[in-house]
Design an enzyme around this catalytic site. Sequence first.
Site, PDB file in Angstrom:
ATOM      1  N   HIS B  82       1.026  -1.168  -0.055  1.00 47.60           N
ATOM      2  CA  HIS B  82      -0.010   0.116   0.044  1.00 47.60           C
ATOM      3  C   HIS B  82       0.815   1.354   0.035  1.00 47.60           C
ATOM      4  O   HIS B  82       1.944   1.034   0.686  1.00 47.60           O
ATOM      5  CB  HIS B  82      -0.919   0.012   1.411  1.00 47.60           C
ATOM      6  CG  HIS B  82      -2.117   0.989   1.215  1.00 47.60           C
ATOM      7  ND1 HIS B  82      -1.927   2.316   1.554  1.00 47.60           N
ATOM      8  CD2 HIS B  82      -3.191   0.707   1.046  1.00 47.60           C
ATOM      9  CE1 HIS B  82      -2.933   2.996   1.163  1.00 47.60           C
ATOM     10  NE2 HIS B  82      -4.034   1.841   1.181  1.00 47.60           N
ATOM     11  N   GLY B 162       6.077  21.072  11.503  1.00 50.89           N
ATOM     12  CA  GLY B 162       7.190  20.223  11.667  1.00 50.89           C
ATOM     13  C   GLY B 162       8.492  20.880  10.659  1.00 50.89           C
ATOM     14  O   GLY B 162       8.155  21.771   9.751  1.00 50.89           O
TER      15      GLY B 162
END
Lengths: 299, 299
Positions: B82, B162
């Site tokens: 995935h 971040g």
Amino acid sequence: MKRLMECVPNFSEGRDEALVEKIIDEARKIEGITILDYSSDKDHNRTVLTMIGSPEKIKEAAINTARKAAELIDMSKHEGAHPRMGATDVIPFTPVSNVTIAECIEAAKEVGAELGSWGIPVYLYEDACTKEDRRNLASVRKGQYEGFFEKIKDENWKPDFGPQEMNAKSGATAVGARVPLVAFNINLDTPNVEIADKIAKKVRHLGGGLRYVKAIGLKLEERNQTQVSMNLVNYEKSAVYQAFEMVKMEARRYGVNVVGSEVIGTIPMKALLDVAEYYLQIENFGMDQILEKRLLDEQ
Amino acid sequence: MKRLMECVPNFSEGRDEALVEKIIDEARKIEGITILDYSSDKDHNRTVLTMIGSPEKIKEAAINTARKAAELIDMSKHEGAHPRMGATDVIPFTPVSNVTIAECIEAAKEVGAELGSWGIPVYLYEDACTKEDRRNLASVRKGQYEGFFEKIKDENWKPDFGPQEMNAKSGATAVGARVPLVAFNINLDTPNVEIADKIAKKVRHLGGGLRYVKAIGLKLEERNQTQVSMNLVNYEKSAVYQAFEMVKMEARRYGVNVVGSEVIGTIPMKALLDVAEYYLQIENFGMDQILEKRLLDEQ
């Protein structure tokens, strides 16, 4: 999986607020009981409590509130406009989620037996009835508190639980089980109430229509329209969409159109989901596909 | 009134059951969080957790599970079929009950800022996106974990929270908000998939149809039928009944009939109640008339 039952006891006191609070407190005290509503009517001198919980908790709440009512209410001094026969007048149980009507009948019998053991004559009614002529609450309550001192002597009116003798302080109590009732009205673009009435008669059980539908025709003066006002007493058997389509079908005969509808009060989710399922022709739908249903079950 | 939000974080570990349990435990620990489901796929090497709770609790659960995933998962060793870019790969928030999409966007920002403060690059996506080209998760995740070491240097891919520097151990995380998706398929009595496809193209946004509907035509080999398979990405704006009626309308052109439909997975109660409201022409219906809705609210 969360199992939920509804109980709507009616108490014969609607004026003394402090007294009513003491009764309601008995339900509040029990963890896991949700009180959806309670309201007192001064003219009726009566309080209606709507609460929901697991079968075990709801039986406990029904018993404890009835015990408090038996302690605090003296029926020999009660006056009020609403028909009544006992301090706790009626205790109906209704399935809400993952509970069957058979379990509600069982609950009615357990709670009835408990009240009987306190010396209160108890009659089982609606789906919990032991004789067909006790199904209808009105026929059980006929004669009311005052009349019951005689009525109870009749062998045909021997209580299901408790003594065959009237309790002067607490009266008698009807305990029953029933599926939730759906109040659903359909508005028509005709001002002619005769047409609404003819449609109502064709749709209702009494006139050869749907088994679990009661209906009457009403005039809506302000809107210059009329209404077929219905009670669906078992929406799982006679569905909302069936009632709706049958009204439309009959209206066609008079060149009359449906302009709208309304749901009165609360309705179980499933009664409306059945409608969506029908019109969308959904195959293999399961209630556990509803997010909120899963949430209620798994909490 | 109970307020509920859903959060479905995806973690990049689906093989080590003990590790997965430690992550899920962080959600289990929080009182008031209902875990509806979690499942791991070994080929994908990925776990999807579905949980529901109040906005405050669900943010706490999202943060605590992501913290545990950052501690236990090392993306530099991750393999799986995935697409993924981080240890906690995606964290979408969805409104369930008495909560707005704006509050879900707020939750995404708070949780994103928290992960950012740990040194994880965070991208806001779907309705929480700060730029249109970050709305689609696939375009955010393009390049995956391995490609992000370069991609993040591009000013256009500066994280919302971040450092502008890839985190080798934890990767990057997409945090978003979206309304619940409804997967709804309609079955047709023709075996000709070209017809199903033509109908799908006419109904979907891309082809000039309903704004929040995606659709394709599929063959149902076993039934010798075809299907218009749809995703309704905003059922409050493009409703289920609209999609249904538009498919019927287009099918008429080919003499084709709708033989049924299906709802895949869970669906919010309101998406189907809107259907009942439409077909029954209900006037002034309120969600608080639904017994189960009141029960969820008042618990």
